[in-house]
Design a protein around this motif. Structure first.
Motif, PDB file in Angstrom:
ATOM      1  N   GLY A   1       0.889  -1.419  -0.069  1.00 23.25           N
ATOM      2  CA  GLY A   1      -0.004   0.061   0.050  1.00 23.25           C
ATOM      3  C   GLY A   1       0.638   1.201   0.011  1.00 23.25           C
ATOM      4  O   GLY A   1       0.277   2.204   0.558  1.00 23.25           O
ATOM      5  N   LEU A   2       1.955   1.038  -0.395  1.00 24.47           N
ATOM      6  CA  LEU A   2       3.076   2.414  -0.436  1.00 24.47           C
ATOM      7  C   LEU A   2       2.974   2.980  -1.723  1.00 24.47           C
ATOM      8  O   LEU A   2       3.995   2.957  -2.606  1.00 24.47           O
ATOM      9  N   THR A   3       1.821   3.262  -2.313  1.00 25.78           N
ATOM     10  CA  THR A   3       1.427   4.009  -3.571  1.00 25.78           C
ATOM     11  C   THR A   3       0.760   5.105  -3.534  1.00 25.78           C
ATOM     12  O   THR A   3       0.075   5.224  -2.234  1.00 25.78           O
ATOM     13  N   LEU A   4       0.435   5.738  -4.521  1.00 27.50           N
ATOM     14  CA  LEU A   4      -0.606   6.881  -4.682  1.00 27.50           C
ATOM     15  C   LEU A   4      -1.860   6.607  -4.280  1.00 27.50           C
ATOM     16  O   LEU A   4      -2.561   7.187  -3.208  1.00 27.50           O
ATOM     17  N   GLU A   5      -2.386   5.218  -4.640  1.00 29.45           N
ATOM     18  CA  GLU A   5      -3.644   4.876  -4.277  1.00 29.45           C
ATOM     19  C   GLU A   5      -3.613   4.320  -2.581  1.00 29.45           C
ATOM     20  O   GLU A   5      -4.602   4.558  -2.120  1.00 29.45           O
ATOM     21  N   GLY A   6      -2.362   3.992  -2.186  1.00 33.50           N
ATOM     22  CA  GLY A   6      -2.366   3.793  -0.793  1.00 33.50           C
ATOM     23  C   GLY A   6      -2.680   4.915   0.093  1.00 33.50           C
ATOM     24  O   GLY A   6      -3.038   4.832   1.341  1.00 33.50           O
ATOM     25  N   LEU A   7      -2.409   6.077  -0.393  1.00 34.53           N
ATOM     26  CA  LEU A   7      -2.449   7.404   0.357  1.00 34.53           C
ATOM     27  C   LEU A   7      -4.042   7.886   0.197  1.00 34.53           C
ATOM     28  O   LEU A   7      -4.414   8.945   0.645  1.00 34.53           O
ATOM     29  N   GLY A   8      -4.959   7.149  -0.828  1.00 30.47           N
ATOM     30  CA  GLY A   8      -6.055   7.575  -0.866  1.00 30.47           C
ATOM     31  C   GLY A   8      -6.122   8.595  -2.189  1.00 30.47           C
ATOM     32  O   GLY A   8      -7.088   9.442  -2.465  1.00 30.47           O
ATOM     33  N   ILE A   9      -5.156   8.511  -3.118  1.00 26.77           N
ATOM     34  CA  ILE A   9      -5.223   9.523  -4.106  1.00 26.77           C
ATOM     35  C   ILE A   9      -5.372   8.589  -5.432  1.00 26.77           C
ATOM     36  O   ILE A   9      -4.652   7.665  -5.855  1.00 26.77           O
ATOM     37  N   THR A  10      -6.197   9.152  -6.297  1.00 25.63           N
ATOM     38  CA  THR A  10      -6.680   8.648  -7.519  1.00 25.63           C
ATOM     39  C   THR A  10      -5.728   9.373  -8.448  1.00 25.63           C
ATOM     40  O   THR A  10      -6.146  10.458  -8.955  1.00 25.63           O
ATOM     41  N   PRO A  11      -4.967   8.647  -9.183  1.00 26.51           N
ATOM     42  CA  PRO A  11      -3.829   9.281 -10.063  1.00 26.51           C
ATOM     43  C   PRO A  11      -4.720   9.630 -11.459  1.00 26.51           C
ATOM     44  O   PRO A  11      -5.379   8.935 -11.908  1.00 26.51           O
ATOM     45  N   ASP A  12      -4.248  10.933 -11.882  1.00 22.01           N
ATOM     46  CA  ASP A  12      -4.531  11.220 -13.214  1.00 22.01           C
ATOM     47  C   ASP A  12      -3.750  10.709 -14.395  1.00 22.01           C
ATOM     48  O   ASP A  12      -2.595  10.365 -14.018  1.00 22.01           O
ATOM     49  N   SER A  13      -4.354  10.394 -15.397  1.00 23.94           N
ATOM     50  CA  SER A  13      -3.822  10.055 -16.637  1.00 23.94           C
ATOM     51  C   SER A  13      -3.072  10.881 -17.400  1.00 23.94           C
ATOM     52  O   SER A  13      -3.314  11.989 -17.442  1.00 23.94           O
ATOM     53  N   LEU A  14      -1.942  10.548 -18.132  1.00 26.41           N
ATOM     54  CA  LEU A  14      -1.344  11.435 -19.470  1.00 26.41           C
ATOM     55  C   LEU A  14      -2.447  11.901 -20.226  1.00 26.41           C
ATOM     56  O   LEU A  14      -2.631  13.096 -20.522  1.00 26.41           O
ATOM     57  N   GLU A  15      -3.468  11.041 -20.614  1.00 25.10           N
ATOM     58  CA  GLU A  15      -4.261  11.781 -21.497  1.00 25.10           C
ATOM     59  C   GLU A  15      -5.402  12.628 -21.027  1.00 25.10           C
ATOM     60  O   GLU A  15      -5.963  13.129 -21.773  1.00 25.10           O
ATOM     61  N   ALA A  16      -5.526  12.468 -19.771  1.00 26.12           N
ATOM     62  CA  ALA A  16      -6.421  13.364 -19.048  1.00 26.12           C
ATOM     63  C   ALA A  16      -5.944  14.671 -18.871  1.00 26.12           C
ATOM     64  O   ALA A  16      -6.649  15.738 -19.112  1.00 26.12           O
ATOM     65  N   ILE A  17      -4.569  14.793 -18.536  1.00 25.28           N
ATOM     66  CA  ILE A  17      -4.048  16.047 -18.364  1.00 25.28           C
ATOM     67  C   ILE A  17      -3.292  16.881 -19.335  1.00 25.28           C
ATOM     68  O   ILE A  17      -3.269  17.994 -19.594  1.00 25.28           O
ATOM     69  N   ALA A  18      -2.521  15.889 -20.130  1.00 20.52           N
ATOM     70  CA  ALA A  18      -1.572  16.583 -21.144  1.00 20.52           C
ATOM     71  C   ALA A  18      -2.248  17.532 -22.084  1.00 20.52           C
ATOM     72  O   ALA A  18      -1.574  18.471 -22.470  1.00 20.52           O
ATOM     73  N   PRO A  19      -3.629  17.326 -22.626  1.00 21.54           N
ATOM     74  CA  PRO A  19      -4.350  17.938 -23.268  1.00 21.54           C
ATOM     75  C   PRO A  19      -4.332  19.734 -23.000  1.00 21.54           C
ATOM     76  O   PRO A  19      -4.380  20.463 -23.781  1.00 21.54           O
ATOM     77  N   GLN A  20      -4.239  19.764 -21.778  1.00 23.55           N
ATOM     78  CA  GLN A  20      -4.645  21.221 -20.977  1.00 23.55           C
ATOM     79  C   GLN A  20      -3.272  21.947 -21.398  1.00 23.55           C
ATOM     80  O   GLN A  20      -3.491  23.112 -21.181  1.00 23.55           O
ATOM     81  N   TYR A  21      -2.227  21.411 -21.570  1.00 24.03           N
ATOM     82  CA  TYR A  21      -1.187  22.322 -21.702  1.00 24.03           C
ATOM     83  C   TYR A  21      -0.185  21.873 -22.986  1.00 24.03           C
ATOM     84  O   TYR A  21       0.430  22.902 -23.478  1.00 24.03           O
ATOM     85  N   LEU A  22      -0.578  20.731 -23.681  1.00 27.32           N
ATOM     86  CA  LEU A  22       0.447  20.512 -24.927  1.00 27.32           C
ATOM     87  C   LEU A  22      -0.447  21.261 -25.991  1.00 27.32           C
ATOM     88  O   LEU A  22       0.173  21.109 -27.248  1.00 27.32           O
ATOM     89  N   TRP A  23      -1.580  21.675 -25.782  1.00 31.93           N
ATOM     90  CA  TRP A  23      -2.369  22.422 -27.098  1.00 31.93           C
ATOM     91  C   TRP A  23      -1.572  23.348 -27.874  1.00 31.93           C
ATOM     92  O   TRP A  23      -1.532  23.615 -29.103  1.00 31.93           O
TER      93      TRP A  23
END
Length: 318
Positions: free
Chosen positions: A286-308
């Motif tokens: 449980g020593l991961t982002l999910e283990g801390l209760g964080i749902t990680p964001d994917s490259l496809e979800a975030i990158a379009p916000q700045y690579l445009w």
């Protein structure tokens, strides 16, 4: 319960890519933040991250222990984010990532402060990569001085100011072909905002002390898949030419002196020979982002916000 405004957190390397995100995350949680950087006059952009007077910048260089001790004065938490991707002058991997980490940890121990140290997935004393060996030495030195320290090892990080997705998008803008080094090497790109949240959680006391967390995004992607995703987001069709590691290393002997996005060092090629993903052991513990209760964001979800900005028509449709 005392409010966070009474807690002073010193962030070493707070003006870097991860640093600015960590400062923002801590500001939202009302901590008082002292940002320790080599050139405070270049870190003024951090001030608007918080309320008036919440962020204070001081000069410190990890190669000079007295400056680190001064930066730690009256601080309750030390966060060490200082790292380099390429060596230059006195800024060697050993000086910054091994000895520098030890200097911060010793200053934190002397101040009776808690410590959060950021390393990297792949940190290994037996690694053929000098970068990875220095990261491992830094971890060992930190735990020797502050056994309760929390260590975070992120995979490759992406976000608006990264040296990763922006670099490939910039290369695609100027070249019809892109060299593909380690096309099958697996990575687990982590959004920098998620890593910053994990660090702020550790300051809150939500992470296990003395534990080493491995932080990766929601997907394991090959290097080829990552570059194809970047090309799709920037709406560019480019030919990917696989480059064997031996040839890539030969080219890196010359490209290590190149400017900007073209720069490539032999040590970076060595790093690309190994997968950069969260281990099964870290997941099980449980020593991961999910283990801390964080749902990680994917490259496809975030990158379009700045690579445009790398598209030929920018944010507009052609």
């Amino acid at each position: 319960m005392a409010s966070n405004l009474e807690t002073l957190v010193t962030v070493f390397g707070g003006s870097g890519f991860l640093g600015r995100n960590v400062v923002r995350a801590l500001c939202k949680r009302d901590y008082r933040i002292r940002v320790a950087v080599r050139r405070p006059e270049l870190a003024g952009f951090l001030q608007p991250s918080g309320k008036v007077g919440q962020v204070h910048t001081v000069q410190a260089n990890l190669r000079y222990p007295a400056s680190v001790e001064a930066a730690m004065r009256d601080s309750e938490v030390a966060i060490n984010l200082v790292g380099i991707l390429t060596e230059g002058g006195a800024q060697s991997f050993d000086a910054v990532q091994a000895k520098g980490a030890e200097t911060v940890a010793k200053a934190a121990a002397a101040a009776g402060a808690r410590m959060v140290h950021v390393s990297a997935i792949g940190a290994d004393p037996q690694s053929p990569s000098h970068y990875a060996r220095a990261k491992a030495a830094g971890e060992q030195a930190v735990l020797a001085a502050v056994p309760s320290a929390t260590i975070f090892r992120p995979s490759v990080m992406f976000g608006p100011e990264d040296q990763f997705t922006n670099r490939f998008a910039a290369l695609a803008r100027i070249s019809p072909v892109l060299p593909l080094i380690g096309g099958g090497t697996k990575m687990q790109p982590a959004y920098v905002g998620d890593v910053a949240t994990a660090i702020a959680d550790a300051v809150d006391g939500k992470a296990k002390q003395g534990a080493t967390y491995e932080l990766g995004g929601p997907e394991v992607l090959t290097m080829r898949e990552i570059i194809e995703t970047i090309l799709a987001i920037t709406e560019r069709k480019r030919t990917l030419i696989p480059l064997p590691f031996s040839l890539a290393r030969f080219q890196a002997n010359f490209l290590q002196f190149a400017p900007g996005a073209l720069k490539l060092t032999p040590d970076q090629v060595t790093l690309l020979e190994r997968d950069n993903v969260v281990s099964e052991a870290a997941k099980a513990a449980g020593l991961t982002l999910e283990g801390l209760g964080i749902t990680p964001d994917s490259l496809e979800a975030i990158a379009p916000q700045y690579l445009w900005r790398f598209r030929s028509a920018g944010q507009f449709q052609r």
